[in-house]
Each structure stands twice: as C-alpha cells, then as structure tokens.
Design a protein around this motif. Sequence first.
Motif, mmCIF file in Angstrom:
data_model
loop_
_atom_site.group_PDB
_atom_site.id
_atom_site.type_symbol
_atom_site.label_atom_id
_atom_site.label_comp_id
_atom_site.label_asym_id
_atom_site.label_seq_id
_atom_site.Cartn_x
_atom_site.Cartn_y
_atom_site.Cartn_z
ATOM 1 N N VAL A 11 0.837 -1.202 0.000
ATOM 2 C CA VAL A 11 0.000 0.000 0.000
ATOM 3 C C VAL A 11 0.874 1.255 0.000
ATOM 4 O O VAL A 11 0.653 2.189 -0.773
ATOM 5 C CB VAL A 11 -0.950 0.011 1.220
ATOM 6 N N LEU A 12 1.871 1.268 0.868
ATOM 7 C CA LEU A 12 2.781 2.419 0.938
ATOM 8 C C LEU A 12 3.513 2.624 -0.385
ATOM 9 O O LEU A 12 3.655 3.764 -0.852
ATOM 10 C CB LEU A 12 3.780 2.218 2.073
ATOM 11 N N GLY A 13 3.959 1.526 -0.990
ATOM 12 C CA GLY A 13 4.639 1.632 -2.273
ATOM 13 C C GLY A 13 3.733 2.182 -3.354
ATOM 14 O O GLY A 13 4.140 3.040 -4.159
ATOM 15 N N THR A 14 2.474 1.718 -3.375
ATOM 16 C CA THR A 14 1.506 2.193 -4.376
ATOM 17 C C THR A 14 1.211 3.673 -4.199
ATOM 18 O O THR A 14 1.225 4.447 -5.156
ATOM 19 C CB THR A 14 0.202 1.385 -4.257
ATOM 20 N N VAL A 15 0.935 4.069 -2.960
ATOM 21 C CA VAL A 15 0.613 5.463 -2.671
ATOM 22 C C VAL A 15 1.814 6.365 -2.948
ATOM 23 O O VAL A 15 1.677 7.455 -3.521
ATOM 24 C CB VAL A 15 0.144 5.596 -1.208
ATOM 25 N N SER A 16 3.003 5.932 -2.569
ATOM 26 C CA SER A 16 4.212 6.732 -2.799
ATOM 27 C C SER A 16 4.479 6.907 -4.283
ATOM 28 O O SER A 16 4.895 7.979 -4.732
ATOM 29 C CB SER A 16 5.420 6.059 -2.126
ATOM 30 N N LEU A 17 4.228 5.858 -5.068
ATOM 31 C CA LEU A 17 4.405 5.955 -6.516
ATOM 32 C C LEU A 17 3.428 6.963 -7.112
ATOM 33 O O LEU A 17 3.790 7.761 -7.988
ATOM 34 C CB LEU A 17 4.185 4.577 -7.149
ATOM 35 N N ALA A 18 2.190 6.960 -6.613
ATOM 36 C CA ALA A 18 1.185 7.884 -7.127
ATOM 37 C C ALA A 18 1.521 9.339 -6.790
ATOM 38 O O ALA A 18 1.451 10.221 -7.649
ATOM 39 C CB ALA A 18 -0.194 7.520 -6.572
ATOM 40 N N LEU A 136 5.263 7.543 7.036
ATOM 41 C CA LEU A 136 5.110 8.922 6.585
ATOM 42 C C LEU A 136 6.444 9.511 6.147
ATOM 43 O O LEU A 136 6.494 10.370 5.248
ATOM 44 C CB LEU A 136 4.500 9.774 7.703
ATOM 45 N N GLY A 137 7.529 9.051 6.740
ATOM 46 C CA GLY A 137 8.849 9.497 6.299
ATOM 47 C C GLY A 137 9.156 9.028 4.889
ATOM 48 O O GLY A 137 9.722 9.773 4.072
ATOM 49 N N ILE A 138 8.790 7.781 4.581
ATOM 50 C CA ILE A 138 8.980 7.261 3.225
ATOM 51 C C ILE A 138 8.103 8.018 2.245
ATOM 52 O O ILE A 138 8.528 8.360 1.136
ATOM 53 C CB ILE A 138 8.681 5.748 3.196
ATOM 54 N N TRP A 139 6.845 8.277 2.646
ATOM 55 C CA TRP A 139 5.932 9.066 1.806
ATOM 56 C C TRP A 139 6.525 10.450 1.516
ATOM 57 O O TRP A 139 6.521 10.906 0.368
ATOM 58 C CB TRP A 139 4.587 9.195 2.519
ATOM 59 N N SER A 140 7.045 11.102 2.546
ATOM 60 C CA SER A 140 7.636 12.427 2.368
ATOM 61 C C SER A 140 8.868 12.376 1.474
ATOM 62 O O SER A 140 9.118 13.307 0.689
ATOM 63 C CB SER A 140 8.020 13.027 3.728
ATOM 64 N N SER A 141 9.623 11.305 1.578
ATOM 65 C CA SER A 141 10.812 11.148 0.729
ATOM 66 C C SER A 141 10.423 11.042 -0.737
ATOM 67 O O SER A 141 11.125 11.564 -1.610
ATOM 68 C CB SER A 141 11.598 9.904 1.156
ATOM 69 N N ALA A 142 9.312 10.357 -1.018
ATOM 70 C CA ALA A 142 8.835 10.245 -2.400
ATOM 71 C C ALA A 142 8.469 11.622 -2.958
ATOM 72 O O ALA A 142 8.780 11.944 -4.105
ATOM 73 C CB ALA A 142 7.635 9.302 -2.469
ATOM 74 N N VAL A 143 7.824 12.433 -2.112
ATOM 75 C CA VAL A 143 7.461 13.791 -2.531
ATOM 76 C C VAL A 143 8.714 14.621 -2.783
ATOM 77 O O VAL A 143 8.841 15.307 -3.806
ATOM 78 C CB VAL A 143 6.568 14.465 -1.470
ATOM 79 N N GLY A 144 9.660 14.565 -1.841
ATOM 80 C CA GLY A 144 10.881 15.341 -1.988
ATOM 81 C C GLY A 144 11.702 14.908 -3.187
ATOM 82 O O GLY A 144 12.273 15.750 -3.903
ATOM 83 N N LEU A 145 11.752 13.606 -3.446
ATOM 84 C CA LEU A 145 12.497 13.094 -4.598
ATOM 85 C C LEU A 145 11.871 13.576 -5.903
ATOM 86 O O LEU A 145 12.596 13.914 -6.860
ATOM 87 C CB LEU A 145 12.525 11.566 -4.554
ATOM 88 N N ALA A 146 10.531 13.625 -5.954
ATOM 89 C CA ALA A 146 9.858 14.094 -7.163
ATOM 90 C C ALA A 146 10.158 15.561 -7.430
ATOM 91 O O ALA A 146 10.417 15.962 -8.564
ATOM 92 C CB ALA A 146 8.348 13.880 -7.028
ATOM 93 N N VAL A 147 10.131 16.366 -6.375
ATOM 94 C CA VAL A 147 10.375 17.807 -6.541
ATOM 95 C C VAL A 147 11.814 18.072 -6.972
ATOM 96 O O VAL A 147 12.076 18.861 -7.883
ATOM 97 C CB VAL A 147 10.055 18.557 -5.231
ATOM 98 N N PRO A 172 1.926 3.915 -18.300
ATOM 99 C CA PRO A 172 2.211 2.558 -17.797
ATOM 100 C C PRO A 172 2.445 2.520 -16.285
ATOM 101 O O PRO A 172 2.015 1.564 -15.610
ATOM 102 C CB PRO A 172 3.477 2.150 -18.566
ATOM 103 N N ILE A 173 3.095 3.559 -15.750
ATOM 104 C CA ILE A 173 3.333 3.590 -14.310
ATOM 105 C C ILE A 173 2.012 3.714 -13.555
ATOM 106 O O ILE A 173 1.774 3.047 -12.547
ATOM 107 C CB ILE A 173 4.270 4.748 -13.940
ATOM 108 N N GLY A 174 1.129 4.580 -14.059
ATOM 109 C CA GLY A 174 -0.172 4.768 -13.421
ATOM 110 C C GLY A 174 -1.032 3.523 -13.484
ATOM 111 O O GLY A 174 -1.727 3.178 -12.509
ATOM 112 N N LEU A 175 -1.020 2.817 -14.608
ATOM 113 C CA LEU A 175 -1.793 1.579 -14.720
ATOM 114 C C LEU A 175 -1.279 0.528 -13.737
ATOM 115 O O LEU A 175 -2.073 -0.197 -13.122
ATOM 116 C CB LEU A 175 -1.711 1.052 -16.156
#
Length: 233
Positions: A11-18, A136-147, A172-175
């Motif tokens: 779940v965390l991986g899916t949400v972080s990817l999105a 939440l730290g992993i989630w925040s890291s995904a956001v920071g990496l994207a920016v 393809p990533i979204g699917l």
Amino acid sequence: MNSSKQSKWYVLGTVSLAVFMAMLDITIVNVALPDIQKSFTVSFTSLQWVLNAYTLVYAVMLLPVSKLGDRLGRKWVFLGGLALFIIGSLADGLATSDTWLNLARGFQGIGGAAMMSLSLSIVTASFPAKQRGLALGIWSSAVGLAVSGGPLIGGILVDTWGWRSIFWINVPIGLFAIIMGLIFITDRARQETAALDWLGLLLSALMIFGTVLGLIQKGMHPSYAWTNSHLLI
C-alpha cells in the motif's frame, strides 16, 4: 512476515508511486517548455499556463476531493483520481495545440489533487501507530524526490524521446499503480454521515482559486500591483 504485514508495505509503495507522479508533474514540465514552445509557436507567457493550469486546478480541488473520499471511500476516490491523472497524461501527450495541452493539464490536476489529498489518510489507516512515523517518512521522501528530481528526469526524457514522453511515461506507471491499489488498498468505512456543506466547499474553492490565480498572475506580470484590476485579466 505474514500477508497482512506485507500488504501495508505494498500500500505504501503504491501510494508513494502515485504521489511521486503527482508532484513530479509540477517540476518535470519546466525543462520541456522550450520544445513545447517550438511545437506550438506560442509566446512564453502563454506557455506558462502549461504549468499554471495544473497547479491552479490541483490547489482548488484538494479540499473537495478529500471530502469526497471521506464520504465515498478513500480507496475508490484515490484510484479514480489516479485514472483521471492517466487520462490527462495521455491527452497531454496527444495535444496538437497549446489550448488542448492547457485543458488536459487542468484535467490532470484533478487527478493529482485526489492522489495527494487521500494518500496520507490511506497510509495512516494502513499502519499501526508505532510504524506510522516511518511510513510517513517514506511518503515524504517520495514527494521530496519528485520535486528535486523532476528537472533531471524531465531532461533525460525530453532529450531521449521528446517532450511528449514526460506525459506518456505516466500511463504505464499509473496503470501499474491502479492494479496494485485494487489488490492491496483496503477501503475503509465511510467517516462522513452528515450533510455535505456545499456552500462552504464552493466558497473555499473560490477563495483558493482567487488566491492562487492572483499569485500566478503576479508572478507572470511582476509590474502588476495587487490593487491593479488587470491582475485577473
């Protein structure tokens, strides 16, 4: 590790990817603007709406889609937003004019808002309190990496496959993220039972729209004063 313990990490991986895709689309477009300008032969001021259309709709829709998720189920609104994001990305890559691209970017912003606004609540509900900080730290890291990584990733894609690839890569990533979400995200019981405050939502959306639009126009036209009536034109 049993399946229930594994599933929360999926779940965390899916949400972080999105959320990575949603935030990436705010920064990745910058490096593609010169190529887009050559394709459509438009002024740079008009071209800025490729960025601003996404940002404006994204900001306005954060609150409405969050409330919708509380009422209809966060999983389904999140996945619906992901589907809208994919459709918008596909339309971006097929654009034949700057108007088409701007409208598709705004549509894409609805999906981005749904993913961002509901992702935190999905992660919070999936993890026990003692692991929530790590998640939440992993989630925040995904956001920071994207920016931070948006310009680099955008530059590689534009140089290799052209500016349309920065949008098509989301498909393809979204699917893949939708498939993972359907399998692993557990829909929670609806939390909102009271009548929805439509007037409050409308006023909030209008306030956010006016504020963000004013900031965008002020940034595009630095000579404008805040009291200048042309700021909204």
